[in-house]
Design an enzyme around this catalytic site. Structure first.
Site, PDB file in Angstrom:
ATOM      1  NE  ARG A 176       4.552 -74.988 -63.813  1.00  0.00           N
ATOM      2  CZ  ARG A 176       4.540 -75.273 -62.513  1.00  0.00           C
ATOM      3  NH1 ARG A 176       5.178 -76.322 -62.052  1.00  0.00           N
ATOM      4  NH2 ARG A 176       3.900 -74.490 -61.664  1.00  0.00           N
ATOM      5  NE  ARG A 216       1.288 -75.892 -51.874  1.00  0.00           N
ATOM      6  CZ  ARG A 216       1.424 -76.484 -53.074  1.00  0.00           C
ATOM      7  NH1 ARG A 216       1.192 -77.758 -53.223  1.00  0.00           N
ATOM      8  NH2 ARG A 216       1.824 -75.774 -54.102  1.00  0.00           N
ATOM      9  CE  LYS A 252       6.859 -78.746 -54.204  1.00  0.00           C
ATOM     10  NZ  LYS A 252       6.987 -77.376 -54.751  1.00  0.00           N
ATOM     11  NE  ARG A 292       0.138 -74.985 -62.478  1.00  0.00           N
ATOM     12  CZ  ARG A 292       0.744 -75.517 -61.428  1.00  0.00           C
ATOM     13  NH1 ARG A 292       1.478 -76.621 -61.576  1.00  0.00           N
ATOM     14  NH2 ARG A 292       0.639 -74.998 -60.231  1.00  0.00           N
ATOM     15  NE  ARG A 348       1.499 -71.297 -57.609  1.00  0.00           N
ATOM     16  CZ  ARG A 348       2.151 -71.745 -58.671  1.00  0.00           C
ATOM     17  NH1 ARG A 348       2.336 -70.976 -59.716  1.00  0.00           N
ATOM     18  NH2 ARG A 348       2.624 -72.966 -58.682  1.00  0.00           N
TER      19      ARG A 348
HETATM   20  P1  AMP Z   1       0.968 -77.255 -57.239  1.00  0.00           P
HETATM   21  O1  AMP Z   1       0.692 -77.924 -58.533  1.00  0.00           O
HETATM   22  O2  AMP Z   1       1.557 -78.163 -56.199  1.00  0.00           O
HETATM   23  O3  AMP Z   1       1.759 -75.970 -57.402  1.00  0.00           O
HETATM   24  O4  AMP Z   1      -0.453 -76.816 -56.645  1.00  0.00           O
HETATM   25  C1  AMP Z   1      -1.299 -75.925 -57.356  1.00  0.00           C
HETATM   26  C2  AMP Z   1      -2.343 -75.355 -56.409  1.00  0.00           C
HETATM   27  O5  AMP Z   1      -3.150 -76.394 -55.856  1.00  0.00           O
HETATM   28  C3  AMP Z   1      -1.785 -74.619 -55.194  1.00  0.00           C
HETATM   29  O6  AMP Z   1      -1.421 -73.286 -55.468  1.00  0.00           O
HETATM   30  C4  AMP Z   1      -2.965 -74.720 -54.229  1.00  0.00           C
HETATM   31  O7  AMP Z   1      -3.993 -73.812 -54.583  1.00  0.00           O
HETATM   32  C5  AMP Z   1      -3.475 -76.129 -54.500  1.00  0.00           C
HETATM   33  N1  AMP Z   1      -2.778 -77.123 -53.641  1.00  0.00           N
HETATM   34  C6  AMP Z   1      -1.956 -78.133 -54.041  1.00  0.00           C
HETATM   35  N2  AMP Z   1      -1.524 -78.855 -52.985  1.00  0.00           N
HETATM   36  C7  AMP Z   1      -2.081 -78.282 -51.895  1.00  0.00           C
HETATM   37  C8  AMP Z   1      -1.994 -78.545 -50.493  1.00  0.00           C
HETATM   38  N3  AMP Z   1      -1.247 -79.544 -50.010  1.00  0.00           N
HETATM   39  N4  AMP Z   1      -2.703 -77.753 -49.652  1.00  0.00           N
HETATM   40  C9  AMP Z   1      -3.482 -76.766 -50.116  1.00  0.00           C
HETATM   41  N5  AMP Z   1      -3.592 -76.440 -51.414  1.00  0.00           N
HETATM   42  C10 AMP Z   1      -2.900 -77.187 -52.311  1.00  0.00           C
END
Ligand code: AMP
Length: 220
Positions: free
Chosen positions: A127, A88, A13, A160, A171
Protein backbone atom coordinates in the site's frame (compact mmCIF):
# COMPACT_ATOMS: atom_id res chain seq x y z
CA UNK A 1 -27.93 2.84 3.97
CA UNK A 2 -25.94 2.71 7.21
CA UNK A 3 -23.07 0.26 7.13
CA UNK A 4 -20.35 -0.88 9.48
CA UNK A 5 -17.27 -2.42 7.84
CA UNK A 6 -15.58 -4.92 10.10
CA UNK A 7 -12.38 -6.83 9.38
CA UNK A 8 -8.63 -6.90 9.88
CA UNK A 9 -6.30 -4.22 8.55
CA UNK A 10 -5.70 -4.89 4.85
CA UNK A 11 -9.14 -6.44 4.33
CA UNK A 12 -10.04 -3.75 1.79
CA UNK A 13 -12.54 -1.85 3.95
CA UNK A 14 -11.26 1.60 3.01
CA UNK A 15 -11.11 0.86 -0.72
CA UNK A 16 -14.64 -0.52 -0.76
CA UNK A 17 -15.94 2.35 1.38
CA UNK A 18 -14.54 4.87 -1.12
CA UNK A 19 -16.42 3.14 -3.97
CA UNK A 20 -19.72 2.55 -2.13
CA UNK A 21 -19.92 6.01 -0.57
CA UNK A 22 -19.76 7.51 -4.08
CA UNK A 23 -22.22 4.99 -5.59
CA UNK A 24 -24.78 5.48 -2.85
CA UNK A 25 -24.07 9.11 -1.96
CA UNK A 26 -23.49 8.40 1.73
CA UNK A 27 -20.67 9.65 3.94
CA UNK A 28 -17.50 7.64 4.46
CA UNK A 29 -16.47 7.85 8.10
CA UNK A 30 -12.97 6.46 8.59
CA UNK A 31 -11.58 6.93 12.08
CA UNK A 32 -8.08 6.14 10.75
CA UNK A 33 -8.36 8.99 8.18
CA UNK A 34 -9.76 11.37 10.81
CA UNK A 35 -6.92 10.59 13.20
CA UNK A 36 -4.28 10.93 10.45
CA UNK A 37 -5.76 14.31 9.49
CA UNK A 38 -5.65 15.43 13.14
CA UNK A 39 -2.03 14.27 13.32
CA UNK A 40 -1.12 16.10 10.10
CA UNK A 41 -2.64 19.30 11.50
CA UNK A 42 -0.90 18.74 14.85
CA UNK A 43 -4.12 19.22 16.82
CA UNK A 44 -4.04 18.24 20.53
CA UNK A 45 -6.13 15.19 19.70
CA UNK A 46 -3.78 14.20 16.86
CA UNK A 47 -0.76 14.54 19.11
CA UNK A 48 -2.43 12.38 21.78
CA UNK A 49 -3.13 9.68 19.18
CA UNK A 50 0.33 9.77 17.55
CA UNK A 51 2.26 7.22 19.62
CA UNK A 52 -0.62 4.72 19.64
CA UNK A 53 -0.98 4.87 15.87
CA UNK A 54 2.73 4.65 15.10
CA UNK A 55 3.05 1.57 17.30
CA UNK A 56 0.03 -0.20 15.84
CA UNK A 57 -1.98 0.13 19.08
CA UNK A 58 -5.55 1.31 19.42
CA UNK A 59 -6.16 4.93 20.29
CA UNK A 60 -8.14 5.14 23.59
CA UNK A 61 -11.88 4.53 23.21
CA UNK A 62 -12.99 7.92 24.52
CA UNK A 63 -11.02 9.74 21.79
CA UNK A 64 -12.46 7.80 18.84
CA UNK A 65 -15.97 7.60 20.30
CA UNK A 66 -15.99 11.40 20.61
CA UNK A 67 -14.83 11.80 17.00
CA UNK A 68 -17.51 9.49 15.59
CA UNK A 69 -20.35 10.88 17.73
CA UNK A 70 -19.54 14.38 16.52
CA UNK A 71 -19.35 13.25 12.89
CA UNK A 72 -22.72 11.45 12.98
CA UNK A 73 -24.40 14.61 14.22
CA UNK A 74 -23.53 16.48 11.02
CA UNK A 75 -26.37 17.04 8.58
CA UNK A 76 -24.84 14.99 5.71
CA UNK A 77 -24.84 11.80 7.86
CA UNK A 78 -28.64 11.81 7.69
CA UNK A 79 -28.35 10.50 4.10
CA UNK A 80 -26.52 7.45 5.43
CA UNK A 81 -22.95 6.50 6.34
CA UNK A 82 -20.28 3.87 6.06
CA UNK A 83 -18.26 3.37 9.23
CA UNK A 84 -14.79 2.14 8.28
CA UNK A 85 -12.50 1.09 11.13
CA UNK A 86 -15.04 1.85 13.86
CA UNK A 87 -16.07 0.23 16.14
CA UNK A 88 -12.88 -1.63 16.97
CA UNK A 89 -13.65 -2.68 20.55
CA UNK A 90 -16.77 -3.99 22.30
CA UNK A 91 -16.82 -0.76 24.33
CA UNK A 92 -16.93 1.30 21.11
CA UNK A 93 -19.71 -0.92 19.71
CA UNK A 94 -21.81 -0.38 22.85
CA UNK A 95 -21.33 3.39 22.65
CA UNK A 96 -22.24 3.31 18.96
CA UNK A 97 -25.45 1.43 19.80
CA UNK A 98 -26.40 4.17 22.26
CA UNK A 99 -25.59 6.94 19.80
CA UNK A 100 -27.57 5.54 16.86
CA UNK A 101 -30.51 4.82 19.14
CA UNK A 102 -30.53 8.48 20.19
CA UNK A 103 -30.27 9.58 16.57
CA UNK A 104 -32.84 7.00 15.39
CA UNK A 105 -30.42 5.81 12.71
CA UNK A 106 -30.16 2.02 13.10
CA UNK A 107 -27.35 0.10 11.38
CA UNK A 108 -28.59 -1.58 8.19
CA UNK A 109 -25.91 -4.26 8.20
CA UNK A 110 -22.36 -5.05 9.33
CA UNK A 111 -20.10 -6.37 6.58
CA UNK A 112 -17.49 -8.72 7.95
CA UNK A 113 -14.54 -9.08 5.57
CA UNK A 114 -13.24 -12.61 5.91
CA UNK A 115 -9.69 -12.28 4.58
CA UNK A 116 -6.72 -14.66 4.41
CA UNK A 117 -3.36 -13.77 5.96
CA UNK A 118 -1.25 -13.80 2.74
CA UNK A 119 -3.72 -11.39 1.09
CA UNK A 120 -3.63 -9.07 4.13
CA UNK A 121 0.19 -8.99 4.16
CA UNK A 122 0.39 -8.43 0.37
CA UNK A 123 -2.10 -5.55 0.51
CA UNK A 124 -0.58 -3.79 3.51
CA UNK A 125 3.05 -4.09 2.47
CA UNK A 126 2.27 -2.84 -1.09
CA UNK A 127 0.00 0.00 0.00
CA UNK A 128 1.11 3.56 -0.77
CA UNK A 129 -0.78 6.70 0.22
CA UNK A 130 -0.69 10.27 -0.96
CA UNK A 131 0.99 12.46 1.63
CA UNK A 132 -1.19 15.35 0.54
CA UNK A 133 -4.75 14.08 -0.08
CA UNK A 134 -4.64 10.60 1.49
CA UNK A 135 -5.69 8.67 -1.65
CA UNK A 136 -4.67 5.00 -1.53
CA UNK A 137 -2.67 3.05 -4.14
CA UNK A 138 -1.01 -0.33 -4.36
CA UNK A 139 2.34 -0.96 -6.02
CA UNK A 140 0.95 -3.78 -8.20
CA UNK A 141 -2.85 -3.98 -7.74
CA UNK A 142 -3.54 -0.27 -8.18
CA UNK A 143 -0.44 1.64 -9.23
CA UNK A 144 -0.51 5.39 -9.98
CA UNK A 145 0.04 6.56 -13.58
CA UNK A 146 3.45 8.00 -12.69
CA UNK A 147 5.51 6.14 -10.11
CA UNK A 148 5.43 7.75 -6.66
CA UNK A 149 3.03 10.52 -7.70
CA UNK A 150 -0.68 10.84 -6.83
CA UNK A 151 -2.97 10.82 -9.93
CA UNK A 152 -5.49 13.02 -8.14
CA UNK A 153 -3.38 15.87 -6.78
CA UNK A 154 0.26 15.32 -7.80
CA UNK A 155 1.27 14.74 -4.14
CA UNK A 156 4.09 12.40 -3.11
CA UNK A 157 3.18 8.76 -2.41
CA UNK A 158 4.61 7.27 0.76
CA UNK A 159 4.32 4.07 2.78
CA UNK A 160 2.28 4.58 5.97
CA UNK A 161 4.62 4.23 8.97
CA UNK A 162 2.25 1.62 10.43
CA UNK A 163 2.40 -0.46 7.23
CA UNK A 164 6.02 -1.46 8.01
CA UNK A 165 6.44 -5.16 8.72
CA UNK A 166 6.96 -4.98 12.51
CA UNK A 167 3.91 -2.76 13.01
CA UNK A 168 1.70 -4.88 10.74
CA UNK A 169 2.34 -7.82 13.07
CA UNK A 170 1.29 -5.75 16.11
CA UNK A 171 -1.84 -4.44 14.37
CA UNK A 172 -2.93 -7.99 13.52
CA UNK A 173 -2.43 -9.08 17.13
CA UNK A 174 -4.47 -6.12 18.36
CA UNK A 175 -7.19 -6.97 15.83
CA UNK A 176 -7.43 -10.55 17.10
CA UNK A 177 -7.58 -9.52 20.74
CA UNK A 178 -9.68 -6.35 20.70
CA UNK A 179 -11.70 -6.29 17.47
CA UNK A 180 -12.45 -9.88 16.45
CA UNK A 181 -14.93 -10.32 19.40
CA UNK A 182 -17.17 -7.93 17.45
CA UNK A 183 -17.93 -10.73 14.99
CA UNK A 184 -19.90 -12.53 17.70
CA UNK A 185 -21.29 -9.28 19.05
CA UNK A 186 -22.91 -8.42 15.71
CA UNK A 187 -23.86 -12.04 14.99
CA UNK A 188 -25.94 -11.95 18.17
CA UNK A 189 -27.54 -8.70 17.03
CA UNK A 190 -28.34 -10.46 13.71
CA UNK A 191 -26.56 -7.77 11.75
CA UNK A 192 -23.52 -9.68 10.50
CA UNK A 193 -23.07 -10.32 6.79
CA UNK A 194 -19.88 -12.16 5.88
CA UNK A 195 -18.16 -11.08 2.64
CA UNK A 196 -15.12 -12.56 0.86
CA UNK A 197 -12.37 -10.03 1.65
CA UNK A 198 -9.88 -11.76 -0.66
CA UNK A 199 -11.82 -10.58 -3.73
CA UNK A 200 -10.68 -7.39 -5.43
CA UNK A 201 -12.83 -4.32 -5.04
CA UNK A 202 -14.70 -4.63 -8.38
CA UNK A 203 -15.63 -8.27 -7.79
CA UNK A 204 -16.63 -7.51 -4.23
CA UNK A 205 -18.76 -4.53 -5.31
CA UNK A 206 -20.71 -6.74 -7.74
CA UNK A 207 -21.09 -9.48 -5.12
CA UNK A 208 -22.43 -6.96 -2.59
CA UNK A 209 -24.90 -5.35 -4.96
CA UNK A 210 -26.35 -8.85 -5.55
CA UNK A 211 -26.61 -9.55 -1.81
CA UNK A 212 -28.16 -6.16 -1.07
CA UNK A 213 -30.67 -6.49 -3.91
CA UNK A 214 -31.67 -9.96 -2.73
CA UNK A 215 -32.15 -8.73 0.82
CA UNK A 216 -33.95 -5.56 -0.29
CA UNK A 217 -31.35 -3.42 1.48
CA UNK A 218 -30.51 -1.06 -1.38
CA UNK A 219 -33.21 1.44 -0.51
CA UNK A 220 -33.01 1.23 3.25
P1 AMP B 1 -6.80 2.43 10.01
O1 AMP B 1 -6.52 3.48 9.01
O2 AMP B 1 -8.26 2.13 10.18
O3 AMP B 1 -5.97 1.17 9.81
O4 AMP B 1 -6.34 3.02 11.43
C1 AMP B 1 -4.99 3.41 11.65
C2 AMP B 1 -4.74 3.52 13.15
O5 AMP B 1 -5.59 4.51 13.73
C3 AMP B 1 -5.02 2.25 13.95
O6 AMP B 1 -3.96 1.33 13.93
C4 AMP B 1 -5.26 2.84 15.34
O7 AMP B 1 -4.04 3.22 15.95
C5 AMP B 1 -6.04 4.11 15.02
N1 AMP B 1 -7.50 3.84 14.97
C6 AMP B 1 -8.32 3.94 13.88
N2 AMP B 1 -9.59 3.65 14.21
C7 AMP B 1 -9.57 3.35 15.53
C8 AMP B 1 -10.58 2.93 16.45
N3 AMP B 1 -11.85 2.76 16.08
N4 AMP B 1 -10.21 2.70 17.74
C9 AMP B 1 -8.94 2.89 18.14
N5 AMP B 1 -7.94 3.26 17.32
C10 AMP B 1 -8.24 3.49 16.02
Amino acid sequence: MRLVLLGPPGAGKGTLAQVLSKDWNVVHVSTGDMLREALKNRTPLGLKAKAFMENGKLVPDEIVIGLVSERLLKKDAERGFILDGFPRTVEQAKELDKEIKKLKMPITTVLYFKTSLPVIIRRLSGRRVCQNCGKNYHVTNFPPKAQGVCDACGGKLIQRPDDKEETIEERLKVYEKETSPLVDYYKKEKLLQEVPGDLDVQELGTHLNEIFKKKGLLDR
